[in-house]
Design a protein around this motif. Sequence first.
Motif, PDB file in Angstrom:
ATOM      1  N   LYS A 103      -2.862  12.496  -0.080  1.00 32.39           N
ATOM      2  CA  LYS A 103      -2.462  11.201  -0.921  1.00 32.39           C
ATOM      3  C   LYS A 103      -2.832  10.044  -0.320  1.00 32.39           C
ATOM      4  CE  LYS A 103       1.088  13.844  -3.434  1.00 32.39           C
ATOM      5  NZ  LYS A 103       1.643  13.095  -4.668  1.00 32.39           N
ATOM      6  N   SER A 104      -2.801  10.031   0.835  1.00 27.82           N
ATOM      7  CA  SER A 104      -2.921   8.815   1.859  1.00 27.82           C
ATOM      8  C   SER A 104      -4.588   8.344   1.861  1.00 27.82           C
ATOM      9  CB  SER A 104      -2.552   8.825   3.175  1.00 27.82           C
ATOM     10  OG  SER A 104      -1.314   9.347   3.279  1.00 27.82           O
ATOM     11  N   GLN A 105      -4.573   7.017   1.826  1.00 30.60           N
ATOM     12  CA  GLN A 105      -5.938   6.438   1.755  1.00 30.60           C
ATOM     13  C   GLN A 105      -6.466   6.381   3.231  1.00 30.60           C
ATOM     14  OE1 GLN A 105      -6.472   2.545  -0.209  1.00 30.60           O
ATOM     15  NE2 GLN A 105      -6.423   3.579  -1.912  1.00 30.60           N
ATOM     16  N   LEU A 106      -7.375   7.272   3.684  1.00 30.74           N
ATOM     17  CA  LEU A 106      -7.800   7.403   5.120  1.00 30.74           C
ATOM     18  C   LEU A 106      -9.086   7.150   5.048  1.00 30.74           C
ATOM     19  CD1 LEU A 106      -6.161  10.741   5.897  1.00 30.74           C
ATOM     20  CD2 LEU A 106      -5.006   8.532   6.394  1.00 30.74           C
ATOM     21  N   ASP A 107      -9.603   6.052   5.976  1.00 30.73           N
ATOM     22  CA  ASP A 107     -10.939   5.794   5.794  1.00 30.73           C
ATOM     23  C   ASP A 107     -11.857   6.445   6.839  1.00 30.73           C
ATOM     24  OD1 ASP A 107     -10.074   4.622   8.150  1.00 30.73           O
ATOM     25  OD2 ASP A 107     -10.364   2.524   7.376  1.00 30.73           O
ATOM     26  N   TRP A 110      -8.006   7.794  -9.272  1.00 27.55           N
ATOM     27  CA  TRP A 110      -7.837   6.672 -10.163  1.00 27.55           C
ATOM     28  C   TRP A 110      -6.302   6.234 -10.425  1.00 27.55           C
ATOM     29  CZ3 TRP A 110      -4.785   5.441 -14.456  1.00 27.55           C
ATOM     30  CH2 TRP A 110      -5.060   4.720 -15.409  1.00 27.55           C
ATOM     31  N   ARG A 111      -5.347   7.431 -10.198  1.00 26.36           N
ATOM     32  CA  ARG A 111      -4.020   7.080 -10.384  1.00 26.36           C
ATOM     33  C   ARG A 111      -3.311   6.327  -9.253  1.00 26.36           C
ATOM     34  NH1 ARG A 111      -3.613  12.529 -11.564  1.00 26.36           N
ATOM     35  NH2 ARG A 111      -2.723  12.768  -9.729  1.00 26.36           N
ATOM     36  N   GLU A 112      -4.078   6.655  -8.108  1.00 24.40           N
ATOM     37  CA  GLU A 112      -3.810   5.713  -6.770  1.00 24.40           C
ATOM     38  C   GLU A 112      -3.886   4.508  -6.835  1.00 24.40           C
ATOM     39  OE1 GLU A 112      -5.747   8.009  -3.610  1.00 24.40           O
ATOM     40  OE2 GLU A 112      -4.324   9.673  -3.682  1.00 24.40           O
ATOM     41  N   ARG A 113      -5.054   4.321  -7.717  1.00 27.23           N
ATOM     42  CA  ARG A 113      -5.593   2.740  -7.739  1.00 27.23           C
ATOM     43  C   ARG A 113      -4.845   1.874  -8.738  1.00 27.23           C
ATOM     44  NH1 ARG A 113      -6.120  -1.481  -8.319  1.00 27.23           N
ATOM     45  NH2 ARG A 113      -7.651  -2.814  -8.565  1.00 27.23           N
TER      46      ARG A 113
END
Lengths: 106, 305
Positions: free
Chosen positions: B228-232, B25-28
């Motif tokens: 912490k990174s967005q990895l798909d 949530w915080r990342e977004r």
Amino acid sequence: MSPKQSAELGRFTDVAFLILLSLANGPKHGYVIIEDIKAFSGVQFEPGTLYGALLRLENKGWIEALEAQERRHPYRITPTGQEAFSHQFNTLEQLVNVGKQRLALN
Amino acid sequence: MDKGSNKNKRRRLARYLLWLYPQVWRERYLAEMEELLQEHPLTNWTLIDLFLGSIDAHLHVNLIPGRLTAMTYRLRNSEIVIFCAFVFYTLAWLAVRLVRDPLAAWQQATQQHPEIKITLNIVDGLEGLALLGVAAGALPLLITIFAFAFKKKRWDILGLLAVPPLAFITLVGYLLVLGPASTQKVNGNTAPEASLTPLAFLLQMGFVILLLAGVIASLVSITLCLKKSQLDKPLLDLILLPAGIVTLGITGGLVGTIVLIALLYTEAPQLTSVVPLAVSLIVMLATGLITLTAFRQGWIARANP
């Protein structure tokens, strides 16, 4: 917004409707949505409630976040969101008409 | 208490409350929520609402846009575990390679028993294979993490990425500055079997501690970067292939090391006195089992959407 869709939004149904109404005349970011809703309905939303509703609306594909401006994403209503909003709006219109008839206001 | 200090107190409390929300949530939403709180009049009800919102976000974390699915989490965690296991396996492998020290005894033993040298070469080759797998997996990951960190202005991630090079520079600096003093032997004796001076011993111990601290700090920082990174999922699916190569290298190397240790104890026991082979073997066994389990879980996660 069909009854089933409303049920999925739970306690955020009314908030979601007001957000969709706010976004109906153009994209806005969180603070402007709160201020706009306060101006046209007198209801003051708190940030926790607003973001609870925003994430549900985004999850359902009824609104989408645009490219961030500085640190804020403006939100825009999607065609699916407009359809759901129109449905809910028609339901409310019917309720108003029924209310007027029963209270003999017309 | 005046109104100004109450306002500041509420603002601080509101900022703390945002840390109760789930990381995804915080990342977004964190950045825009912080901006909103700068402008929104904060009351006690705002704080209660934020607290309730954090509970709601935890209960409905699956609704958060851009979240990773459970299978993607599992796949990512499997790959992190394989990477960490590789680092510890490599430390154990480096310790096993000390059987070559002293070189004269090693050469004499391997002339009589060339199979020992061949086995060590195979173990080295398999370590090289595993290293190749790590490099092949790390490159696309690093590019993705850098791109994500720059695009999202995530300086915390860039800071974490700086930890491994900083640890490396610190170790090299330690060796350059204190290296000569750490090899000093008692009475200036230069014979290989001569004892180290107390200072040299302490410096060598210091290096080992610094090395371990550097390795652990680097592992933690890289793990945090990955989390912490967005990895798909497509990228993580792709990286499972090099992770498979790492698994193959580690398990093959483990089998090779078992054969090597058996050969050393039966053919050249004089080479086993210096190296803590049992400790190395335990570490290798543990990392081998962990890697195989993690790869299996990653493979299952890869097959699921």
